[in-house]
Design an enzyme around this catalytic site. Structure first.
Site, PDB file in Angstrom:
ATOM      1  N   CYS A  80     -11.853  -2.239 -35.773  1.00 49.54           N
ATOM      2  CA  CYS A  80     -10.978  -3.074 -37.115  1.00 49.54           C
ATOM      3  C   CYS A  80     -10.265  -1.847 -37.179  1.00 49.54           C
ATOM      4  CB  CYS A  80     -11.484  -3.616 -37.696  1.00 49.54           C
ATOM      5  SG  CYS A  80     -10.861  -4.731 -38.756  1.00 49.54           S
ATOM      6  N   HIS A 172     -16.165  -6.065 -35.475  1.00 47.71           N
ATOM      7  CA  HIS A 172     -17.443  -5.064 -35.639  1.00 47.71           C
ATOM      8  C   HIS A 172     -18.733  -5.367 -35.253  1.00 47.71           C
ATOM      9  CE1 HIS A 172     -14.569  -4.100 -39.565  1.00 47.71           C
ATOM     10  NE2 HIS A 172     -14.134  -5.063 -39.232  1.00 47.71           N
ATOM     11  N   GLU A 174     -21.129  -2.758 -35.137  1.00 43.75           N
ATOM     12  CA  GLU A 174     -21.757  -2.393 -36.789  1.00 43.75           C
ATOM     13  C   GLU A 174     -21.943  -3.703 -38.084  1.00 43.75           C
ATOM     14  OE1 GLU A 174     -18.610  -1.848 -36.678  1.00 43.75           O
ATOM     15  OE2 GLU A 174     -17.577  -1.794 -39.065  1.00 43.75           O
TER      16      GLU A 174
END
Lengths: 196, 292
Positions: A80, A172, A174
């Site tokens: 991002c 994302h 994560e």
């Protein structure tokens, strides 16, 4: 053990460190200075605000050392905001940050937070199973150079790309428990350590 | 929990380690963005002016919010009065990124906060202690901040609130499961959230500091106490050199455990905002007592 760094100035640092810690043989390292950069074999540029992180890498003299390590072949992955930092062109903006990847990205391409969304995609090169994708005020890749491999499109927009040692995703990984992208990036780092 | 709530908590995760700055117009928003703010908070008047001028403090003029939105690329937040459902609806219609249901504005409802589950847009709410934080999360807040004492330039209340929340979390973590219902009753918090905090040892949403942060060292202090980022209200635009102060606070928040960097950025900032001793404020002037 292999040291993989997470640029630790602002954003989803703890989330990337946590994902990396779930992979055997990897030691996640927070990177806040040029000397921290010397200790790692791969670097993740996390999600966050690209204008904030971009100013901090400039003010704390991290821009040149990161570009140098990228040119030497060390794997770098931006998620991002990280993707925006890596892009050679930011659409409608007169500046670039690292400018190491041959892509033009559009910031906040989907709109405001009300337009943030979840999706899933099959990306065979990354994993056999479908991968959950989280887009938060996300950018997209508007154009990609010839050397850039497009790994995934979501709603007809380019969302994941790779150019040699550089990986960028507009979403994302994560923020999910799925480790497919972190494992793929770890593979890039291992290959770099063997082949240079 | 639905997808939208998760996405809204996710945006707060992207703001971690950053500084959110109060702004009253597009020009201030640009200064904040240039200084490295991760988001701006639109409000009618900064808390120090609300304190000084008195009167009813309300949501900003939608025109100004639109101007701020088009002036910057970082997320735009705006304040609605506690319990003011329609101000929140208006802010959602304006397509901003986050609503702060804030005690800094004059409450519209002294009994009930907004049912934030009814909205797609995320909310941040203030809290003085863990019970209050969990009540707001129970209502649908996707991010928490300390209340502190806004507009004072005095960090003491933010410190108190952050320390209280952190120590209550540590206490919950140490309790055996059969004591959690009583803990939930005592702190007037939803049982399921109490159990979650006891299991995970942290709030289920991102937690920032706010209310009285006026210097780079104040921001770093809050980070060292466990805050995940900071809101700075009057501290920037009531200082003598807002641009420089804003940049310094951004750097001190990132390098909160590097005293040499904090020393360097704190040099020659000019005057910080003039502060107020909390004991000098009349009871009705205590903003953190608004909401429950």
């Amino acid at each position: 053990m292999i040291n993989i760094g997470v640029l630790a100035l602002q954003g989803s640092i703890a989330e990337h460190v946590h994902s990396l810690s779930m992979i055997e043989g990897i030691t996640p390292c927070e990177v806040k200075s040029a000397s921290d950069l010397e200790k790692i074999s791969g670097l993740i540029l996390p999600g966050g605000e690209s204008t904030t992180i971009g100013k901090l890498i400039k003010d704390f003299a991290l821009t040149a050392p990161i570009i140098k390590r990228a040119k030497e072949g060390m794997p770098i992955w931006g998620t991002c905001a990280g993707m925006i930092l890596m892009a050679k062109e930011i659409v409608n903006e007169g500046y670039v940050h690292l400018g190491i990847m041959d892509i033009a990205v559009r910031r906040n391409a989907y709109g405001s937070q009300l337009d943030s969304f979840n999706s899933t995609a099959s990306i065979p090169i990354i994993a056999h199973e479908d991968i959950p994708l989280v887009f938060i005020r996300a950018p997209w890749v508007e154009t990609a150079g010839e050397q850039v491999r497009i790994l995934a499109r979501v709603n007809h927009r380019i969302a994941a790309v790779q150019q040699d040692n550089m990986l960028a995703t507009s979403f994302h990984p994560e923020l999910t428990t799925n480790l497919a992208f972190h494992k793929y990036f770890t593979g890039m780092v291992k290959k770099y350590l063997i082949c240079g | 929990m639905n997808d939208r709530y998760e996405l809204n908590k996710n945006l707060a995760q992207m703001l971690k380690g950053g500084v959110i700055m109060d702004v009253t117009n597009a020009k201030e928003a640009e200064i904040a963005q240039t200084a490295g703010a991760v988001a701006v908070m639109a409000l009618e008047r900064v808390p120090a002016d609300i304190r000084k001028q008195g009167g009813v403090a309300r949501m900003s003029d939608p025109k100004i919010i639109k101007e701020i939105k088009s002036a910057v690329t970082i997320p735009v937040m705006a304040k609605a009065r506690i319990g003011h459902i329609v101000e929140a609806q208006v802010l959602e219609a304006l397509g901003i990124d986050y609503i702060d249901e804030s005690e800094v504005l004059t409450p519209a409802d002294e009994m009930y906060h907004i049912d934030k589950h009814q909205f797609n847009i995320p909310f941040v709410c203030g809290a003085k202690n863990l019970g209050e934080a969990l009540r707001r999360i129970g209502e649908g807040a996707a991010m928490i901040r300390t209340k502190g004492e806004a507009g004072t330039g005095n960090v003491v209340e933010a410190v108190r609130h952050m320390r209280t929340i952190m120590s209550e979390i540590r206490r919950l973590k140490s309790l055996p499961r059969e004591e959690l219902m009583t803990a939930a009753k005592d702190m007037a918090a939803p049982y399921e959230l109490v159990v979650k905090v006891a299991e995970e040892g942290k709030l289920p949403v991102v937690n920032f500091a706010a209310g009285g942060i006026a210097t780079p060292a104040d921001a770093a202090l809050m980070m060292q106490l466990g805050s995940e980022g900071v809101f700075v209200g009057s501290g920037i635009f009531k200082s003598s050199n807002p641009e420089k102060m804003a940049k310094a606070i951004v750097k001190a928040t990132t390098f909160y455990n590097k005293p040499d960097i904090i020393a360097e950025v704190s040099e020659d900032l000019g005057e910080a905002m003039h502060g107020i001793e909390i004991s000098q404020i009349a009871a009705e002037g205590i903003l953190s007592a608004r909401g429950w």
